[in-house]
Design a protein around this motif. Structure first.
Motif, PDB file in Angstrom:
ATOM      1  N   UNK A   1       2.917 -16.301   8.920  1.00  0.00           N
ATOM      2  CA  UNK A   1       1.766 -16.575   8.094  1.00  0.00           C
ATOM      3  C   UNK A   1       1.344 -15.354   7.291  1.00  0.00           C
ATOM      4  N   UNK A   2       1.299 -14.174   7.910  1.00  0.00           N
ATOM      5  CA  UNK A   2       1.016 -12.952   7.161  1.00  0.00           C
ATOM      6  C   UNK A   2       2.274 -12.105   7.138  1.00  0.00           C
ATOM      7  N   UNK A   3       2.337 -11.196   6.173  1.00  0.00           N
ATOM      8  CA  UNK A   3       3.498 -10.331   6.029  1.00  0.00           C
ATOM      9  C   UNK A   3       3.209  -8.932   6.530  1.00  0.00           C
ATOM     10  N   UNK A   4       3.940  -7.997   5.976  1.00  0.00           N
ATOM     11  CA  UNK A   4       3.784  -6.608   6.392  1.00  0.00           C
ATOM     12  C   UNK A   4       2.416  -6.074   5.999  1.00  0.00           C
ATOM     13  N   UNK A   5       2.033  -4.953   6.562  1.00  0.00           N
ATOM     14  CA  UNK A   5       0.758  -4.312   6.219  1.00  0.00           C
ATOM     15  C   UNK A   5       0.855  -3.810   4.785  1.00  0.00           C
ATOM     16  N   UNK A   6      -0.143  -4.124   3.966  1.00  0.00           N
ATOM     17  CA  UNK A   6      -0.156  -3.745   2.553  1.00  0.00           C
ATOM     18  C   UNK A   6      -0.739  -2.343   2.357  1.00  0.00           C
ATOM     19  N   UNK A   7      -1.829  -2.027   3.047  1.00  0.00           N
ATOM     20  CA  UNK A   7      -2.401  -0.687   3.096  1.00  0.00           C
ATOM     21  C   UNK A   7      -3.346  -0.618   4.287  1.00  0.00           C
ATOM     22  N   UNK A   8      -3.765   0.593   4.632  1.00  0.00           N
ATOM     23  CA  UNK A   8      -4.748   0.803   5.685  1.00  0.00           C
ATOM     24  C   UNK A   8      -5.938   1.485   5.026  1.00  0.00           C
ATOM     25  N   UNK A   9      -7.102   0.839   5.065  1.00  0.00           N
ATOM     26  CA  UNK A   9      -8.281   1.353   4.382  1.00  0.00           C
ATOM     27  C   UNK A   9      -9.216   2.100   5.313  1.00  0.00           C
ATOM     28  N   UNK A  10      -9.732   3.217   4.807  1.00  0.00           N
ATOM     29  CA  UNK A  10     -10.704   4.023   5.541  1.00  0.00           C
ATOM     30  C   UNK A  10     -11.908   4.265   4.649  1.00  0.00           C
ATOM     31  N   UNK A  11     -13.106   4.008   5.151  1.00  0.00           N
ATOM     32  CA  UNK A  11     -14.326   4.320   4.412  1.00  0.00           C
ATOM     33  C   UNK A  11     -14.681   5.774   4.681  1.00  0.00           C
ATOM     34  N   UNK A  12     -14.870   6.534   3.606  1.00  0.00           N
ATOM     35  CA  UNK A  12     -15.184   7.959   3.709  1.00  0.00           C
ATOM     36  C   UNK A  12     -16.523   8.237   3.036  1.00  0.00           C
ATOM     37  N   UNK A  13     -17.134   9.354   3.380  1.00  0.00           N
ATOM     38  CA  UNK A  13     -18.436   9.696   2.812  1.00  0.00           C
ATOM     39  C   UNK A  13     -18.331  10.622   1.610  1.00  0.00           C
ATOM     40  N   UNK A  14     -17.232  11.350   1.482  1.00  0.00           N
ATOM     41  CA  UNK A  14     -17.055  12.301   0.383  1.00  0.00           C
ATOM     42  C   UNK A  14     -15.591  12.255  -0.047  1.00  0.00           C
ATOM     43  N   UNK A  15     -15.318  11.531  -1.132  1.00  0.00           N
ATOM     44  CA  UNK A  15     -13.935  11.319  -1.574  1.00  0.00           C
ATOM     45  C   UNK A  15     -13.211  12.626  -1.853  1.00  0.00           C
TER      46      UNK A  15
END
Length: 153
Positions: free
Chosen positions: A1-15
């Motif tokens: 139903x789902x495929x490979x991981x597309x990306x892993x997201x992280x919320x940061x406070x200071x880019x």
């Protein structure tokens, strides 16, 4: 139903601080960035007038390797919690390395908070082989892992 991981997201406070850490300290390659905004972004993030700065980094040139996506919300600062390996969430992102001892020394040279020195694990009986691993934290306290598979002797 789902495929490979597309990306892993992280919320940061200071880019900018996070980009410096992930590129200069960890050696990931900056792939580009964008700003998300508009009705679709508001619906996706469930915030009115949401604007998010999003950057992509990768440690591999293999297109099948999912990038790390860093997200900084521009109009509403992210709240900071206390990341823990013992709470329900993503516990860590693990990066494969060739020489964990060298990367550990580099982390120490940059004052990175490491939870321990590299540790050796032997899971050959369970079919997973031997490896060295360690946990450390990024500038926002997000827990990351390094793993070096070890050759069978």
């Amino acid at each position: 139903m789902v495929g490979q991981i597309y990306h892993v997201g992280l919320t940061v406070t200071d880019m900018d601080r996070s980009l410096a850490f992930y590129t200069d300290v960890l050696g990931l390659t900056f792939q580009g960035e964008l700003v998300m905004q508009g009705p679709e972004t508001d619906l996706l993030f469930q915030r009115s007038n949401c604007r998010a700065r999003v950057a992509y980094l990768n440690g591999s040139v293999d297109l099948r390797t999912p990038p790390v996506e860093l997200i900084q919300f521009l109009d509403e600062p992210a709240s900071s919690g206390t990341p823990s390996l013992f709470q329900s969430s993503i516990s860590e992102i693990c990066f494969w390395v060739d020489d964990i001892e060298a990367v550990y020394r580099r982390l120490q040279d940059h004052g990175v908070d490491c939870l321990s020195a590299p540790q050796v694990f032997d899971f050959t009986v369970q079919g997973f082989g031997k490896s060295k691993a360690l946990y450390f934290k990024d500038p926002d306290g997000i827990i990351l892992e390094l793993m070096q598979p070890l050759e069978e002797e």
